[in-house]
Write a protein that holds these residues in place. Structure first.
Motif, PDB file in Angstrom:
ATOM      1  N   THR A  62       2.369  -0.009  15.953  1.00  0.00           N
ATOM      2  CA  THR A  62       2.415  -0.189  17.406  1.00  0.00           C
ATOM      3  C   THR A  62       1.285  -1.110  17.835  1.00  0.00           C
ATOM      4  O   THR A  62       0.219  -1.128  17.216  1.00  0.00           O
ATOM      5  CB  THR A  62       2.289   1.150  18.155  1.00  0.00           C
ATOM      6  OG1 THR A  62       1.023   1.753  17.816  1.00  0.00           O
ATOM      7  CG2 THR A  62       3.411   2.099  17.795  1.00  0.00           C
ATOM      8  N   ILE A  63       1.550  -1.870  18.884  1.00  0.00           N
ATOM      9  CA  ILE A  63       0.517  -2.698  19.505  1.00  0.00           C
ATOM     10  C   ILE A  63       0.491  -2.334  20.979  1.00  0.00           C
ATOM     11  O   ILE A  63       1.525  -2.364  21.649  1.00  0.00           O
ATOM     12  CB  ILE A  63       0.805  -4.206  19.345  1.00  0.00           C
ATOM     13  CG1 ILE A  63       1.098  -4.561  17.878  1.00  0.00           C
ATOM     14  CG2 ILE A  63      -0.387  -5.027  19.834  1.00  0.00           C
ATOM     15  CD1 ILE A  63       1.518  -6.001  17.679  1.00  0.00           C
ATOM     16  N   THR A  64      -0.653  -1.985  21.484  1.00  0.00           N
ATOM     17  CA  THR A  64      -0.768  -1.568  22.878  1.00  0.00           C
ATOM     18  C   THR A  64      -1.925  -2.288  23.551  1.00  0.00           C
ATOM     19  O   THR A  64      -2.886  -2.706  22.901  1.00  0.00           O
ATOM     20  CB  THR A  64      -0.997  -0.048  22.983  1.00  0.00           C
ATOM     21  OG1 THR A  64      -2.153   0.311  22.199  1.00  0.00           O
ATOM     22  CG2 THR A  64       0.205   0.724  22.476  1.00  0.00           C
ATOM     23  N   ALA A  65      -1.805  -2.411  24.853  1.00  0.00           N
ATOM     24  CA  ALA A  65      -2.867  -3.019  25.647  1.00  0.00           C
ATOM     25  C   ALA A  65      -3.911  -1.957  25.975  1.00  0.00           C
ATOM     26  O   ALA A  65      -3.577  -0.841  26.386  1.00  0.00           O
ATOM     27  CB  ALA A  65      -2.299  -3.615  26.919  1.00  0.00           C
ATOM     28  N   VAL A  66      -5.178  -2.289  25.802  1.00  0.00           N
ATOM     29  CA  VAL A  66      -6.274  -1.384  26.142  1.00  0.00           C
ATOM     30  C   VAL A  66      -6.817  -1.719  27.530  1.00  0.00           C
ATOM     31  O   VAL A  66      -7.006  -0.849  28.369  1.00  0.00           O
ATOM     32  CB  VAL A  66      -7.395  -1.459  25.083  1.00  0.00           C
ATOM     33  CG1 VAL A  66      -8.558  -0.552  25.461  1.00  0.00           C
ATOM     34  CG2 VAL A  66      -6.851  -1.072  23.712  1.00  0.00           C
ATOM     35  N   SER A  67      -7.059  -2.986  27.768  1.00  0.00           N
ATOM     36  CA  SER A  67      -7.546  -3.427  29.076  1.00  0.00           C
ATOM     37  C   SER A  67      -7.204  -4.896  29.253  1.00  0.00           C
ATOM     38  O   SER A  67      -7.026  -5.627  28.287  1.00  0.00           O
ATOM     39  CB  SER A  67      -9.063  -3.221  29.202  1.00  0.00           C
ATOM     40  OG  SER A  67      -9.765  -3.989  28.234  1.00  0.00           O
ATOM     41  N   GLY A  68      -7.120  -5.338  30.497  1.00  0.00           N
ATOM     42  CA  GLY A  68      -6.821  -6.742  30.795  1.00  0.00           C
ATOM     43  C   GLY A  68      -5.338  -6.998  30.935  1.00  0.00           C
ATOM     44  O   GLY A  68      -4.847  -7.294  32.021  1.00  0.00           O
ATOM     45  N   GLY A  69      -4.594  -6.874  29.843  1.00  0.00           N
ATOM     46  CA  GLY A  69      -3.160  -7.099  29.880  1.00  0.00           C
ATOM     47  C   GLY A  69      -2.392  -5.796  29.908  1.00  0.00           C
ATOM     48  O   GLY A  69      -2.952  -4.703  30.049  1.00  0.00           O
ATOM     49  N   THR A  70      -1.069  -5.914  29.782  1.00  0.00           N
ATOM     50  CA  THR A  70      -0.190  -4.754  29.727  1.00  0.00           C
ATOM     51  C   THR A  70       0.665  -4.861  28.469  1.00  0.00           C
ATOM     52  O   THR A  70       0.695  -5.909  27.808  1.00  0.00           O
ATOM     53  CB  THR A  70       0.722  -4.680  30.961  1.00  0.00           C
ATOM     54  OG1 THR A  70       1.628  -5.803  30.935  1.00  0.00           O
ATOM     55  CG2 THR A  70      -0.096  -4.714  32.246  1.00  0.00           C
ATOM     56  N   ASN A  71       1.375  -3.787  28.154  1.00  0.00           N
ATOM     57  CA  ASN A  71       2.245  -3.818  26.976  1.00  0.00           C
ATOM     58  C   ASN A  71       3.341  -4.866  27.117  1.00  0.00           C
ATOM     59  O   ASN A  71       3.830  -5.404  26.121  1.00  0.00           O
ATOM     60  CB  ASN A  71       2.866  -2.441  26.749  1.00  0.00           C
ATOM     61  CG  ASN A  71       1.841  -1.419  26.277  1.00  0.00           C
ATOM     62  OD1 ASN A  71       0.719  -1.778  25.923  1.00  0.00           O
ATOM     63  ND2 ASN A  71       2.208  -0.159  26.280  1.00  0.00           N
ATOM     64  N   ALA A  72       3.728  -5.169  28.362  1.00  0.00           N
ATOM     65  CA  ALA A  72       4.753  -6.196  28.584  1.00  0.00           C
ATOM     66  C   ALA A  72       4.252  -7.588  28.217  1.00  0.00           C
ATOM     67  O   ALA A  72       5.050  -8.517  28.055  1.00  0.00           O
ATOM     68  CB  ALA A  72       5.210  -6.164  30.041  1.00  0.00           C
ATOM     69  N   ASP A  73       2.950  -7.752  28.094  1.00  0.00           N
ATOM     70  CA  ASP A  73       2.370  -9.060  27.751  1.00  0.00           C
ATOM     71  C   ASP A  73       2.324  -9.298  26.251  1.00  0.00           C
ATOM     72  O   ASP A  73       1.843 -10.339  25.800  1.00  0.00           O
ATOM     73  CB  ASP A  73       0.955  -9.175  28.325  1.00  0.00           C
ATOM     74  CG  ASP A  73       0.952  -9.120  29.839  1.00  0.00           C
ATOM     75  OD1 ASP A  73       1.818  -9.754  30.438  1.00  0.00           O
ATOM     76  OD2 ASP A  73       0.076  -8.434  30.412  1.00  0.00           O
ATOM     77  N   ILE A  74       2.794  -8.347  25.454  1.00  0.00           N
ATOM     78  CA  ILE A  74       2.790  -8.460  23.996  1.00  0.00           C
ATOM     79  C   ILE A  74       4.179  -8.915  23.558  1.00  0.00           C
ATOM     80  O   ILE A  74       5.167  -8.232  23.792  1.00  0.00           O
ATOM     81  CB  ILE A  74       2.428  -7.112  23.341  1.00  0.00           C
ATOM     82  CG1 ILE A  74       1.097  -6.587  23.886  1.00  0.00           C
ATOM     83  CG2 ILE A  74       2.366  -7.249  21.830  1.00  0.00           C
ATOM     84  CD1 ILE A  74       0.811  -5.151  23.509  1.00  0.00           C
TER      85      ILE A  74
END
Length: 754
Positions: A561-573
């Protein structure tokens, strides 16, 4: 008898060779991916890749013999060249039809361009204009006369109207591509009946009205003459045209960009995989100590009628440091363990990075009260420096390395039975060889484990026979200096002996032994990310997970899994396909920020492990925009009474992208009120020119504006980016006075004569 020997050897195992380091091993493995691509044409049947080394790895640190290609292609060659890994592969061949290939003007995404125009001339009366244009029905030039705009004389502009011009459709220098710059298709593979012409509607000029294509090889273009847009340049009048009075020649111009699409029948060649290698880590001063038991040989040995001599060889090696003059002294310590009164010390003042010495002890016959006796020895290697050395962990003045070794004797029954030589040798001569074993202390069940005796040596000759005893292990080494063995899951927690006898060229023998403890076959999960860690750039996530050789990972149970921690969102992956199982996966991040990747793996025995990494994606910076121009220019008859403004762009990208397009515009202070508000911008160049001339005819002030558009300076994933993702900026932030040029008339020259 063999079972008894195994039991005895398991109970009492005497170590002969125990090297230890004060730091972790200075060798590590890395993998560099080969671009996964499908190329076409016979020229791509074989290809060489020059792979950049990962950050922090120098070419001199690579163990060239460890280079290994992993993939489905046939390897032709693999070596180091000019600081890069060069791998030559044969492509995996396939036949296919490719649709929607694009034909560009010699380079990827560079369209063909035509810039036709019309001659429009003012007569000498200053009122009428001759409009020369193309007649698409007669397929020839025609002309008509029209009165210019306004009532004065001369009338500065012809009427605003639609005119017609023509231009040939060119395919000269065409180069065909399939989706990306690296996939070039030979023109001979194009299916001619599928070729279609496509006009680039995104780059149509503001004067464009319409166009037609005749017979596939001729453009008929309709465009406007517009006084406000000033889409013309000066033109020399025809010799048949009256040049007197208010006669004036202009060339009204337009432009059209286009490319081609089509299909191709191609032979494709697929490339993929990676190259793995071992390399030596860059280190700070590191002390390695090595201890070898020279006597007794073999060890343990049968006790005779006198004390048994013990000889220990102790060596120190300094690595990661090259200032020998700063070495003050080497100091070696040796004693029987827990007996300070047996301490022996030796010093060496040699200014070298490798120093060794010998210590002699005895096992007293009186000390052997039972059937077996083992004496342990504690040793230390120490190096002192004249001047302190600054390291990342602080300042040091010395390094030291503790070591240990054991020597044993028996009275009647040996504790270890060493494998005998394969033949009964003749009477031995010379000095006996020294046997050494290199093997891990702990190994995972099911993991193929390298056991090496290559460090064994003979003081006065060479070793020609290796005899191994690997009871309990699966696999045999045979008469070789090294080989692989493995252990079963049923042996977890147990300890097994490894024994070696070596025979030299004079039939002398030497023997030694080690022991290995079997641990659980747990896999090791791991991820790594490489590439340009910047938004809208291609990064590659690598699965570095490993499992014991005999119990591989179950791919269907791998979860990433790749997840956003801060700054971006999961939709940006963004990535293609799934993250279920892969060796490498290309990923793109639309927004800067901190992200986390996790992995869970499980092997065929049900053992599992998980791991995670966090990383930062930095923002894509906007380009720096700045250009220069003169503050004042003068009209000159040398240029048709126009003024020439020289423009120089010094814009650049602060994060190593490239300037892919430059849009130049100007606007005229038509009422000379000192303000450009409300004035229309006129495009005078959209050709990515960083140095050009602007021709101006009217006296007054002009404001120039430059807009620069970036192209990615690093690889991206085309399907996840748009033109809007390319950063751009205009020169509005530049000081206004540095963007304004004033056009003036030169004062007349006066000549008095008497």
């Amino acid at each position: 008898m063999k079972k008894i020997w195994i039991v005895l050897l398991t109970v009492i195992l005497v170590f002969v060779y125990i090297p230890q380091n004060i730091k972790a091993a200075n060798s590590q493995s890395k993998t560099v991916s080969i671009p996964s691509e499908i190329l076409n044409g016979s020229a791509n049947a074989q290809k060489s890749y020059y792979l950049d080394l990962p950050s922090g790895v120098s070419s001199s640190a690579i163990n060239v013999s460890s280079l290994k290609y992993n993939g489905t292609n046939q390897k032709v060659a693999l070596t180091m060249e000019n600081g890069k890994i060069k791998v030559t592969l044969k492509g995996v061949e396939a036949k296919q039809r490719i649709d929607n290939v694009h034909g560009y003007n010699a380079s990827f995404k560079i369209p063909f361009s035509t810039n036709p125009g019309n001659s429009i001339w003012r007569y000498s009366d200053g009122v009428r204009w001759q409009i020369n244009e193309w007649d698409p029905y007669a397929n020839a030039q025609k002309h008509s006369d029209r009165n210019g705009q306004g009532n004065g004389i001369p009338r500065d502009d012809p009427p605003d109207m639609t005119v017609v011009t023509q231009s040939a459709v060119s395919r000269s220098g065409i180069k065909w591509y399939d989706k990306n710059v690296n996939s070039v298709i030979d023109s001979s593979q194009i299916i001619e009946s599928t070729v279609q012409l496509v006009v680039d509607t995104d780059s149509l000029p503001s004067t464009y009205v319409n166009h037609n294509v005749v017979n596939g090889n001729q453009f008929i273009i309709y465009y406007k003459t517009d006084a406000a847009l000033r889409n013309y340049g000066p033109e020399q009048l025809s010799q048949n045209f009256d040049p007197s009075g208010h006669a004036l020649g202009r060339r009204y111009k337009t432009n059209l960009s286009y490319y081609f699409t089509g299909s191709a029948n191609v032979t494709t060649y697929k490339y993929s995989g990676n190259v793995s290698f071992d390399y030596t880590l860059p280190t700070e001063p590191t002390l390695t100590g090595t201890v070898t038991l020279n006597k007794p040989n073999p060890n343990p040995t049968k006790l005779g009628d006198k004390d048994e001599p013990v000889q220990i060889s102790l060596m120190g090696q300094l690595q990661g440091y090259n200032d020998a003059s700063n070495i003050d002294e080497w100091v070696f310590y040796a004693k029987e363990k827990d007996k300070n009164n047996t301490l022996k010390t030796k010093k060496e003042s040699a200014k070298t990075f490798n120093v060794s010495t010998l210590f002699d002890f005895e096992i007293k016959k009186s000390s052997v009260t039972g059937e077996h006796f083992t004496q342990e020895y504690a040793l230390t290697v120490l190096i002192r420096f004249k001047k302190p050395i600054v390291t990342k962990n602080g300042t040091i003045t010395s390094l030291e390395q503790p070591l240990q070794i054991s020597a044993g004797v028996y009275k009647n029954n040996p504790t270890v039975t060493f494998p005998p030589p394969p033949t009964n040798p003749t009477t031995p001569e010379g000095k006996p060889p020294i046997a050494r074993i290199s093997a891990p202390r702990y190994v995972k069940a099911g993991d193929d484990t390298l056991i090496s005796g290559a460090a064994s040596y003979d003081p006065d000759g060479y070793i020609n026979i290796y005899v191994w005893e690997t009871s309990g292990a699966q696999g045999e080494i045979g008469n070789a200096s090294k080989g692989y063995v493995w252990y079963t899951p049923e042996q977890i927690g147990q300890t097994f002996p490894i024994a070696l006898t070596v025979v030299d060229n004079e039939n002398q023998t030497g023997s030694t032994s080690r022991e290995i403890t079997v641990t659980e076959p747990k896999p090791s999960a791991g991820l790594a990310i490489e590439g340009t860690l910047k938004q809208n750039r291609k990064t590659t996530l690598f699965n570095r997970s490993q499992s014991p050789t005999r119990f591989p990972l179950v791919s269907s149970k791998t979860r990433v899994t790749i997840t956003a921690v801060s700054g971006g969102t999961n939709a940006d992956i963004k990535y293609s396909g799934t993250l279920s199982d892969f060796e490498s996966k290309d990923v793109l991040f639309k927004k800067p920020g901190k992200y986390k990747a996790t992995i869970y793996v499980e092997n065929t025995l049900g053992y599992s492990d998980s791991s995670e990494i966090t990383f930062d994606i930095v923002p894509d910076e906007v380009p720096y925009n700045y250009f220069t121009l003169p503050g004042v220019v003068y009209r000159s008859p040398d240029f048709g009474n126009n003024a020439i403004v020289s423009l120089d762009d010094i814009s650049y990208s602060p994060d190593k992208d490239v300037i892919g397009r430059r849009l130049w515009e100007y606007r005229y202070d038509s009422n000379n009120d000192g303000s450009f508000a409300g004035e229309a911008w006129v495009i005078f160049s959209n050709e990515n020119k960083d140095r050009l001339n602007l021709e101006l005819s009217e006296v007054g002030k002009y404001e120039v504006r430059l807009t620069v558009f970036e192209e990615f300076g690093q690889p991206t994933i085309d399907e996840f980016v748009t033109e809007a993702d390319r950063k751009s900026t205009n020169s509005d932030g530049q000081k206004l006075s540095s963007r304004v040029v004033e056009v003036k008339n030169r004062a007349p020259e006066v000549d008095w004569s008497w």
